[in-house]
Design a protein around this motif. Structure first.
Motif, PDB file in Angstrom:
ATOM      1  N   TRP A 182      21.492  27.190 -26.290  1.00 62.81           N
ATOM      2  CA  TRP A 182      21.494  26.430 -27.959  1.00 62.81           C
ATOM      3  C   TRP A 182      22.706  27.138 -28.668  1.00 62.81           C
ATOM      4  N   GLY A 185      25.233  24.510 -29.501  1.00 64.93           N
ATOM      5  CA  GLY A 185      24.982  23.640 -30.705  1.00 64.93           C
ATOM      6  C   GLY A 185      25.471  24.110 -32.038  1.00 64.93           C
ATOM      7  N   SER A 507      21.134  21.534 -17.120  1.00 58.59           N
ATOM      8  CA  SER A 507      20.296  21.487 -18.476  1.00 58.59           C
ATOM      9  C   SER A 507      19.447  20.349 -18.777  1.00 58.59           C
ATOM     10  N   PRO A 508      18.441  20.439 -19.650  1.00 60.21           N
ATOM     11  CA  PRO A 508      17.637  19.341 -20.092  1.00 60.21           C
ATOM     12  C   PRO A 508      18.479  18.259 -20.804  1.00 60.21           C
ATOM     13  N   TRP A 509      19.432  18.606 -21.553  1.00 61.17           N
ATOM     14  CA  TRP A 509      20.097  17.808 -22.280  1.00 61.17           C
ATOM     15  C   TRP A 509      21.179  17.087 -21.173  1.00 61.17           C
ATOM     16  N   GLY A 510      21.621  17.669 -20.192  1.00 60.33           N
ATOM     17  CA  GLY A 510      22.365  16.830 -19.163  1.00 60.33           C
ATOM     18  C   GLY A 510      21.593  15.736 -18.541  1.00 60.33           C
ATOM     19  N   ARG A 511      20.125  15.921 -18.166  1.00 63.15           N
ATOM     20  CA  ARG A 511      19.373  15.112 -17.565  1.00 63.15           C
ATOM     21  C   ARG A 511      19.016  13.816 -18.413  1.00 63.15           C
ATOM     22  N   ILE A 512      19.177  14.424 -19.900  1.00 63.64           N
ATOM     23  CA  ILE A 512      19.045  13.012 -20.917  1.00 63.64           C
ATOM     24  C   ILE A 512      20.225  12.383 -21.005  1.00 63.64           C
ATOM     25  N   VAL A 513      21.340  12.832 -21.031  1.00 63.58           N
ATOM     26  CA  VAL A 513      22.651  11.674 -21.296  1.00 63.58           C
ATOM     27  C   VAL A 513      22.855  11.212 -20.052  1.00 63.58           C
TER      28      VAL A 513
END
Length: 688
Positions: A182, A185, A507-513
């Motif tokens: 985080w 961010g 990371s979770p963000w990598g899976r989302i994008v």
């Protein structure tokens, strides 16, 4: 993570920690006062002439001196906020579970406080900017009625409010986060809080404002990371942090590149605002020379710091003959003392910069500046031709520099592999270098020069940035190269660049994008929102919008083709058949966008293009139809490349499967084949 270390210092007691916090707070007060005093002194030298040139009544001493103080102290706080967030993310390791250790946790808390101060300065800047422009006193400008009525008319007030919004969001996030990921961010939000001031002021108007604004962005961010990183390292060393030697080594590398960026961008920015002949004859020019002197002092202190105090501090890593820690304490205190001296010089430099922002630059004959130069920053006197597109270059400081840096870093990775005796496919290197060259061409050649002035040229540049450059960059396999070229940190050692890359991938963000639906919607849907949804004509007047569009084209295209071509490791593994389906499913929407653009009954951003008053005649509607045709046809080129790449992947996948089958057959002596033959024999010998 292994917490044992023979060279780690004894943890400080509560009284010692309280003393350290008091010293850090005292340093903050000291550099804050230095910045404020220098800003006031510099402003006093040109306040009268600035008010006279503005043609408004004197708003009073609160506004005259409060605005530069708020600017200087606020930007100093922003530097501390950014530097400490970078420190927590990259200079010291987190724990094995991703939660900050004590050093990273304290750095993020400092970042939260500094961001809060920056946000408060931004809020104070709103009425101060209104007072400065209107000539009203601060007491009158701060009334709700005046704030409401004047906000929409004063660009400076809007700049300060956006600064406050991003800074306060960064403060909230920095205060609540506990995990390493985080902190990225927080870095993004603090960096965004610096952008409004970088995109406004002296650099945003007049001729060459594209160069001036881009150089100021690099200058402000580089200076913030440099100064803020030094503050974070000094505070950590003062607390006898366990990883202080590692933190200093990493900061030293970052500071070296910051010095280069700040120096080069500062020279470019100064020359666009004040010709060399005005440096000695004007107050603005003399202040620039003072900034140059301050930069040289900082560079000299940094070099001396690197050779003496940092070297002495690094010696503590191997100092096993000092069980009492006397030598380590002396070396740490030496580093801290000289670090504080450097911070004081930084504070004076920030105050000087704040005063410079309130000093009128040398007068410019605005009557000689054409409308197109006022809008985009440079002259365009002739229509585009093939020769002008190819050879009439204007270097883009942001994306042109990015293209060169990406090429150099990639080639360094390839060289490192070859020196180690490993091979790297030449085709991937060629693809990456071509992608970097195409990025440079799309932004810095005649194509980039004419792109803000003509819709059809803009669309060619757009298609290159979103369709062709990302495909070539993805085919270069940069993530695979980085994972092979960078040495792993090793068990129990602090995480390094290789581990950061792996953490980002998983990371979770990598899976989302990288979800097929998300990537495809962002990639294709943004065309409709930008051009057919009215956003383009709303933002085209702003230089920030051009930077944001180029960045969006590049990143969204890269993520989409990373998913569909898939050479590098990715958060999601997609089969070749699914990749082909994603590509074919996206194509109709892209083709329909080009057709819809050609069939649009009105000219997009007509008022903007007419305001340029280009010295040659052309039909805006025909130019827009050409742009639509370019968008329609541009999807065919990457489609061919993707199809070839998927066919190659499919073939290699079959070959790998065949090799696995052959190895299995060698191990079990073709047990599967023997079983199949036995089954056929039993069927043949069965009852008839």
């Amino acid at each position: 993570m292994n917490r044992a270390s023979s060279t780690a210092p004894t943890a400080p007691g509560r009284d010692e920690m309280r003393d350290e916090r008091g010293v850090v707070a005292g340093v903050c007060w000291l550099i804050g006062w230095v910045t404020a005093i220098i800003a006031v002194v510099v402003t006093s030298a040109s306040a009268a002439s600035a008010i006279k040139l503005a043609g408004v009544p004197d708003p009073g001493w609160i506004t005259t001196y409060g605005l530069p103080v708020v600017t200087g102290v606020g930007q100093l706080s922003a530097a501390v906020a950014l530097g400490t967030a970078v420190f927590a993310a990259f200079f010291v390791p987190a724990q094995a579970d991703g939660i900050f250790d004590i050093g990273g946790y304290r750095a993020m808390r400092i970042s939260a406080v500094a961001s809060l101060i920056w946000g408060v300065c931004g809020l104070l800047g709103v009425p101060l900017a209104i007072s400065d422009v209107s000539g009203e006193s601060f007491a009158e400008a701060i009334t709700p009625a005046n704030l409401t009525n004047a906000y929409g008319q004063v660009a400076g007030a809007q700049t300060w409010l956006w600064t406050a919004i991003f800074a306060l969001l960064a403060a909230v996030l920095a205060r609540v986060v506990w995990r390493w990921g985080w902190s990225i961010g927080v870095i993004v939000l603090v960096t965004l809080s610096l952008m409004p001031s970088a995109l406004a002021g002296h650099s945003s108007s007049g001729g060459d404002h594209d160069l001036a604004t881009n150089s100021l962005i690099l200058h402000i961010v580089g200076a913030a990371v440099w100064m803020g990183g030094l503050f974070a390292v000094v505070a950590y060393a003062l607390a006898h942090g366990r990883w202080r030697v590692l933190a200093v080594r990493r900061f030293s590398r970052v500071a070296f590149w910051c010095i280069l960026v700040v120096g080069a961008s500062g020279v470019i920015n100064a020359l666009t605002r004040a010709p060399i002949g005005d440096l000695l004859d004007t107050t603005y020019g003399r202040l620039i020379l003072w900034k140059v002197a301050a930069f040289l002092v900082l560079g000299g202190l940094g070099a001396w710091h690197r050779r003496r105090t940092i070297a002495a501090l690094e010696a503590t890593a191997d100092d096993a003959a000092d069980p009492a820690g006397t030598g380590r304490s002396w070396r740490t205190s030496l580093f801290v003392r000289f670090g504080i001296v450097e911070l004081i010089v930084f504070a004076a430099t920030f105050g000087l910069a704040a005063g410079l922002s309130r000093t009128p630059p040398p007068p410019v004959d605005t009557a000689s500046i054409s409308p197109v130069e006022l809008k985009i920053g440079y002259l365009i006197t002739e229509p585009p031709t093939f020769a002008r597109i190819m050879f009439d270059w204007r270097f883009d400081l942001i994306f042109g520099t990015l293209a060169i840096v990406l090429a150099v870093v990639y080639l360094r990775g390839v060289v490192r592999l070859r020196r180690r005796g490993d091979q790297w496919p030449i085709g991937r290197t060629v693809a990456w270098i071509l992608g970097c060259a195409l990025l440079l061409f799309a932004t810095s050649s005649g194509l980039g020069r004419y792109s803000p002035a003509m819709f059809s040229i803009h669309m060619i540049s757009h298609m290159m940035m979103s369709m062709m450059v990302p495909v070539l960059l993805v085919l270069g396999g940069p993530v695979t190269l980085a994972l092979r070229a960078l040495a792993p940190a090793g068990k129990g050692n602090p995480a390094g660049p290789r581990e950061w890359i792996l953490a980002g991938i998983h990371s979770p963000w990598g899976r989302i994008v990288t979800h097929p639906g998300v990537a495809a919607v962002i990639f294709v849907g943004s065309f409709y929102v930008l051009y057919l949804g009215g956003l383009f004509e709303t933002v085209i007047d702003y230089h920030a919008a051009h930077l944001a569009m180029n960045l969006h084209f590049l990143v969204s295209g890269y993520v989409f083709y990373w998913l569909t071509i898939g050479i590098d490791p990715a958060p999601r593994q997609v089969s070749p058949v699914a990749k082909l389906g994603i590509v074919w499913g996206s194509l109709p929407f892209h083709a329909f966008f080009g057709v819809a653009l050609m069939m649009t009954g009105s000219v997009i951003a007509e008022q903007y293009y007419r305001s340029l008053m280009l010295p040659w005649r052309y039909d805006l509607f025909d130019d827009q139809r050409i742009g639509g045709g370019i968008a329609w046809a541009a999807g065919e080129i990457p489609l061919v490349v993707i199809m070839l790449a998927l066919l190659v992947q499919w073939q290699r996948s079959d070959e790998r499967a065949a090799r696995r089958y052959d190895r299995q057959a060698d191990r079990d002596h073709d047990a599967d084949l023997e079983g199949y033959n036995e089954m056929l024999k039993s069927l043949n010998d069965g009852p008839r």
